[in-house]
Design an enzyme around this catalytic site. Structure first.
Site, PDB file in Angstrom:
ATOM      1  N   LYS A 134       0.819  -1.213   0.000  1.00  0.00           N
ATOM      2  CA  LYS A 134       0.000   0.000   0.000  1.00  0.00           C
ATOM      3  C   LYS A 134       0.857   1.269   0.000  1.00  0.00           C
ATOM      4  CE  LYS A 134      -4.308  -1.945   1.409  1.00  0.00           C
ATOM      5  NZ  LYS A 134      -3.916  -3.370   1.597  1.00  0.00           N
TER       6      LYS A 134
HETATM    7  C1  LIG Z   1      -4.472  -4.432   0.963  1.00  0.00           C
HETATM    8  C2  LIG Z   1      -3.715  -5.718   0.857  1.00  0.00           C
HETATM    9  C3  LIG Z   1      -4.082  -6.744  -0.043  1.00  0.00           C
HETATM   10  C4  LIG Z   1      -5.297  -6.643  -0.928  1.00  0.00           C
HETATM   11  O1  LIG Z   1      -5.166  -5.683  -1.939  1.00  0.00           O
HETATM   12  P1  LIG Z   1      -6.462  -5.140  -2.719  1.00  0.00           P
HETATM   13  O2  LIG Z   1      -5.967  -4.006  -3.511  1.00  0.00           O
HETATM   14  O3  LIG Z   1      -7.439  -4.729  -1.635  1.00  0.00           O
HETATM   15  O4  LIG Z   1      -6.978  -6.271  -3.531  1.00  0.00           O
HETATM   16  C5  LIG Z   1      -3.281  -7.867  -0.112  1.00  0.00           C
HETATM   17  N1  LIG Z   1      -2.201  -8.023   0.696  1.00  0.00           N
HETATM   18  C6  LIG Z   1      -1.830  -7.068   1.572  1.00  0.00           C
HETATM   19  C7  LIG Z   1      -0.657  -7.322   2.445  1.00  0.00           C
HETATM   20  C8  LIG Z   1      -2.562  -5.894   1.694  1.00  0.00           C
HETATM   21  O5  LIG Z   1      -2.194  -4.949   2.583  1.00  0.00           O
END
Ligand SMILES: *Cc1c(COP(=O)(O)O)cnc(C)c1O
Length: 469
Positions: free
Chosen positions: A113
């Site tokens: 993120k």
């Molecule tokens: C947010 C997240 C996901 C999922 O990603 P999306 O964009 O919501 O599909 C997967 N793995 C981790 C570690 C995350 O923080």
């Protein structure tokens, strides 16, 4: 470039108009009016660029209301070796023949993120200064999103963050990551309740439109178009590293929850990046796997949403999914609205017609699901046989990726977090502690800055009022 809503509102809006917004006024999600096509010569030229320059090229196709020099400075400030650990920013590493991992989790909070949120922090600061405005970001978190938002917004002018988390329910590491921030514009509110209480308070505050307007309350949730756009860049960067010529194709496997990450892959593919398959990997919360196998999208209730060892994928509905369905349906806003506004409200889901579902294959999507036992086995195998330690979410991705490898097509698994964040499952799988990146060894012992509040909307509002000066 102008933006429209997936539910039929075609009022043209610029990038800066939608940057600080969530949903479109008609309840839909914003998408560009079209996807610019990247031709062969351009893709060849991009192969030689640094990550920041590549990001500038891609963002420029979608942002025409920020002067080029400003945008360039902004991405160069964002994607640095100091913040992301390597010159490549998103380096690939080999797992086994035909399978590689793309490292997206070497930013400050050790999850992918950061790739988008770090850019968002700089974009928000820029746009707010330009307008002479302020923004108070209110959110609820049980871990990843909240810390990524805080690390992106810390010290930024014009922005404050009020992040609610359930008291005593985050891992010691995640709590330390957030609570050790000493920046005056970051407010950690430790709520005496569970995550749902935190989320209910955020909703109640946001539904008080007077309060929201008066105190300039906003969010940074995963439906923000700028976040998705920032993620498109690492699909191009991964492709360029894995191939030598534009005649080659690659597949990507993506650990998925709210469908933001893999939706960025969809956008990259629509722009002409030679992507063979987009592999959607879910955990036991398999809303998306069910859809890609059957054409039925069925939103789950709280009771049906499992708490798993890949918690950032524990979703009941996939909030970005509407964007893909809009494209799948030939950008028919009325049909998209009928499915997402009407059918989901009335029946809790929808089933595509056979004709509609038949189009999915043309978009490259396939899927699979992974369980706790699969995660343990995959983490163990990756460590013992392939010599690489992966986290629980990436393990879901690798498990499902292996079911979709095609001869001669490199498979790239997106690494969405580092194992250090999920020590308990690593211990269970490997009988040892995960590696921790340098500089984070003792963070649990750092002084913590947070305020405990009861699960009471009025108390949270009073806190915000008292600290917006
Ligand atoms: C947010 C997240 C996901 C999922 O990603 P999306 O964009 O919501 O599909 C997967 N793995 C981790 C570690 C995350 O923080």
């Amino acid at each position: 470039m102008k933006y429209l809503s997936t539910r039929g509102d075609t009022t043209p809006r610029g990038f800066s108009d939608i940057l600080l917004e969530g949903l479109a006024p008609d309840g839909g999600l914003y998408l560009p009016t079209h996807y610019p096509k990247v031709d062969d010569a351009t893709l060849t030229r991009w192969r030689g660029l640094s990550y920041a320059d590549l990001a500038f090229e891609i963002l420029s196709l979608y942002i025409d209301d920020i002067p080029a020099a400003d945008l360039k400075a902004l991405v160069h400030r964002t994607y640095t070796r100091e913040v992301f650990g390597t010159v490549a920013i998103v380096p690939l590493r080999r797992v086994e023949d035909g399978v590689q991992i793309e490292a997206l989790s070497n930013g400050p909070t050790l999850a992918f993120k950061d790739m988008a949120m770090q850019l968002l922090g700089n974009l928000f600061e820029y746009e707010l200064a330009r307008r002479g405005e302020e923004l108070n970001i209110l959110g609820a978190t049980s871990g990843d999103t909240g810390s990524a938002a805080e690390y992106a917004m810390r010290g930024k002018r014009g922005v404050r963050v009020f992040m609610l988390s359930p008291k005593g329910r985050m891992s010691a590491f995640q709590q330390a990551q957030m609570f050790s921030l000493q920046d005056a514009n970051i407010h950690n509110l430790s709520i005496e309740g569970v995550f749902d209480d935190c989320q209910d308070i955020v909703k109640a505050v946001s539904n008080d439109l007077d309060f929201k307007r008066r105190w300039k309350i906003g969010t940074v949730n995963s439906i923000n178009w700028a976040r998705l756009l920032a993620q498109v860049v690492y699909y191009f960067a991964g492709y360029c590293q894995a191939t030598k010529t534009n005649a080659e194709r690659v597949s990507f496997a993506v650990p998925s929850g709210n469908f933001g990450n893999v939706c960025a892959g969809h956008v990259a593919r629509m722009m002409g990046l030679p992507i063979h398959r987009l592999v959607v990997a879910t955990n036991e919360n398999d809303v998306l796997d069910e859809f890609f196998r059957t054409g039925t999208y069925r939103v789950r209730g709280t009771a049906e949403t499992h708490e798993t060892s890949s918690p950032s994928m524990d979703i009941s509905k996939a909030s970005n999914f509407e964007r893909f369905v809009f494209d799948l349906l030939g950008r028919d806003g009325a049909r998209t609205k009928a499915l997402f506004a009407d059918a989901i409200a009335k029946e809790g889901g929808f089933t595509l017609t056979a004709d509609e579902f038949a189009r999915v294959a043309g978009f490259g999507f396939v899927s699979g699901r992974s369980t706790h036992a699969d995660r343990l086995a995959t983490i163990r195998d990756a460590w013992q046989r392939c010599g690489t330690m992966i986290d629980t979410h990436t393990a879901d991705g690798l498990k499902v990726a292996r079911e979709h490898v095609d001869a001669g097509v490199p498979m790239i698994v997106l690494e969405t977090a580092l194992p250090a964040k999920f020590a308990e499952t690593i211990r269970e799988a490997l009988g040892r502690e995960p590696e921790r990146p340098a500089g984070l060894e003792g963070i649990e012992a750092l002084p913590k800055r947070f305020t405990v509040l009861p699960a009471d909307t009025d108390r949270v509002k009073a806190y915000i009022e008292a600290h917006c000066v």
